[in-house]
Enzyme design. Structure first.
Site, short mmCIF file in Angstrom:
data_model
loop_
_atom_site.label_atom_id
_atom_site.label_comp_id
_atom_site.label_asym_id
_atom_site.label_seq_id
_atom_site.Cartn_x
_atom_site.Cartn_y
_atom_site.Cartn_z
N TYR A 64 -33.41 37.39 -44.60
CA TYR A 64 -34.48 36.72 -44.53
C TYR A 64 -35.31 36.37 -45.91
O TYR A 64 -36.25 36.25 -45.98
CB TYR A 64 -35.79 37.28 -43.53
CG TYR A 64 -35.29 37.43 -42.16
CD1 TYR A 64 -35.52 36.59 -41.20
CD2 TYR A 64 -34.64 38.72 -41.74
CE1 TYR A 64 -35.20 36.78 -39.88
CE2 TYR A 64 -34.44 38.75 -40.35
CZ TYR A 64 -34.50 37.83 -39.59
OH TYR A 64 -34.08 37.76 -38.22
N SER A 65 -34.43 36.63 -46.89
CA SER A 65 -34.79 36.24 -48.30
C SER A 65 -35.00 35.16 -48.58
O SER A 65 -34.05 34.13 -48.74
CB SER A 65 -33.60 36.70 -49.07
OG SER A 65 -33.82 36.63 -50.45
N ASN A 66 -36.34 34.61 -49.13
CA ASN A 66 -36.84 33.51 -49.54
C ASN A 66 -35.98 33.15 -50.79
O ASN A 66 -35.69 32.00 -51.20
CB ASN A 66 -38.30 33.37 -49.81
CG ASN A 66 -39.03 33.67 -48.53
OD1 ASN A 66 -38.65 33.10 -47.51
ND2 ASN A 66 -40.35 34.78 -48.47
N ILE A 68 -32.98 33.81 -51.55
CA ILE A 68 -31.84 33.26 -51.27
C ILE A 68 -31.53 31.89 -50.93
O ILE A 68 -30.77 31.09 -51.77
CB ILE A 68 -30.92 34.09 -50.29
CG1 ILE A 68 -30.32 35.49 -50.51
CG2 ILE A 68 -29.87 33.24 -49.49
CD1 ILE A 68 -29.30 35.44 -51.41
#
Length: 296
Positions: A64-66, A68
């Site tokens: 859920y990494s923004n 990335i």
């Protein structure tokens, strides 16, 4: 590439809703994908990569990494290839975040959580010839912090006594501390269960002069850990939007704004105080919630 950052006063019935007044730096509005603090943390790294003639950007993050998806999009816009090292085994169904990263051309490389902890070994495994330009997880580092510090030059910083932000890697908070004025206080609210180490990570990016500035960490608002949530957090997000028309994401900004709301009720603040809350983006993360969970 990006427009000026709008500032939203939080009002109801055309009057300040909070006491003291709270404004929101709507960094989420500067771009549909590379939103919030992401562009400011990434810009210096991308510039250096192009100056050194790298063709591929590589970085780290979770499902859920923004960071990335922002890196994938920013690299695509700059004509660069990208690779993301993703924490955890590849799921049967990718999160919206990872699917969007794929759509922007990012190659995803999944590693176990144990492997992920040794990032140097992962770099050697995936890039043995050193052909990739590596950006630390979350844009952590002096380069990322400098981007946040420089961002402050474009806003009326002097109007505020307190600046409040969500804390992941601590890069944004470090940049705020570097750029603030002597009378201002920076408040960081961690969204991970890393209360024991996050302050040292932040202070590793500061100069001796920065240590004399006012800053603090408010703990207890991770809601179970990174990308974890409870119904009470979702209820708070809906209530906030209905009251002051502020959309929040459940991974970062909702937790930070929840912490700020508690702080305003318990802290004894001077009458002339004025708060600036950083909306660090990430609204795309809400797409992983069940339909109807949010009213916006």
């Amino acid at each position: 590439m990006f427009s000026l950052i709008p500032i939203q006063p939080l009002q109801s019935d055309k009057k300040p809703h909070y006491n003291p007044p709270v404004d929101v730096l709507r960094m989420d509005k500067i771009h549909t994908v590379v939103s919030g603090n992401k562009w400011f943390k990434l810009s210096g790294y991308l510039r250096e990569a192009k100056e050194k003639q790298y063709s591929t950007i590589a970085t780290f993050g979770g499902a859920y990494s923004n960071h990335i998806v922002a890196t994938a999009c920013a690299a695509n816009l700059q004509g660069l290839n990208s690779m993301g090292i993703i924490r955890g085994e590849r799921p049967d169904v990718l999160s919206h975040t990872l699917q969007n990263a794929l759509n922007y051309g990012m190659d995803l490389y999944f590693v176990s959580r144990a492997q992920y902890r040794d990032k140097t070994a992962v770099q050697q495994l995936t890039d043995p010839l050193g052909k990739y330009y590596w950006i630390p997880e979350g844009g952590y580092g002096q380069v990322g912090a400098a981007g946040i510090r420089d961002m402050l030059k474009g806003i009326p910083l002097w109007e505020y006594t307190h600046l409040v932000t969500a804390v992941g890697t601590g890069t944004t908070m470090a940049g705020l501390i570097q750029g603030t004025l002597p009378y201002q206080r920076v408040i960081g609210i961690p969204v991970l269960n890393n209360d024991q180490c996050i302050l040292s990570e932040i202070e590793a990016l500061l100069t001796k002069a920065d240590f004399a500035k006012k800053y603090e960490i408010l703990t207890g608002y991770s809601f179970g850990g990174y990308a974890k949530k409870t119904q009470s957090l979702l209820d708070f997000m809906n209530q906030t939007y209905q009251t002051v028309k502020l959309p929040l994401d459940f991974v970062y900004t909702a937790k930070a704004f929840y912490g700020l709301s508690d702080y305003l009720q318990s802290a004894e603040l001077a009458r002339d105080s004025k708060i600036l809350f950083l909306h660090t983006g990430g609204l795309q993360g809400n797409l992983s919630l069940p339909e109807g969970a949010l009213c916006y």
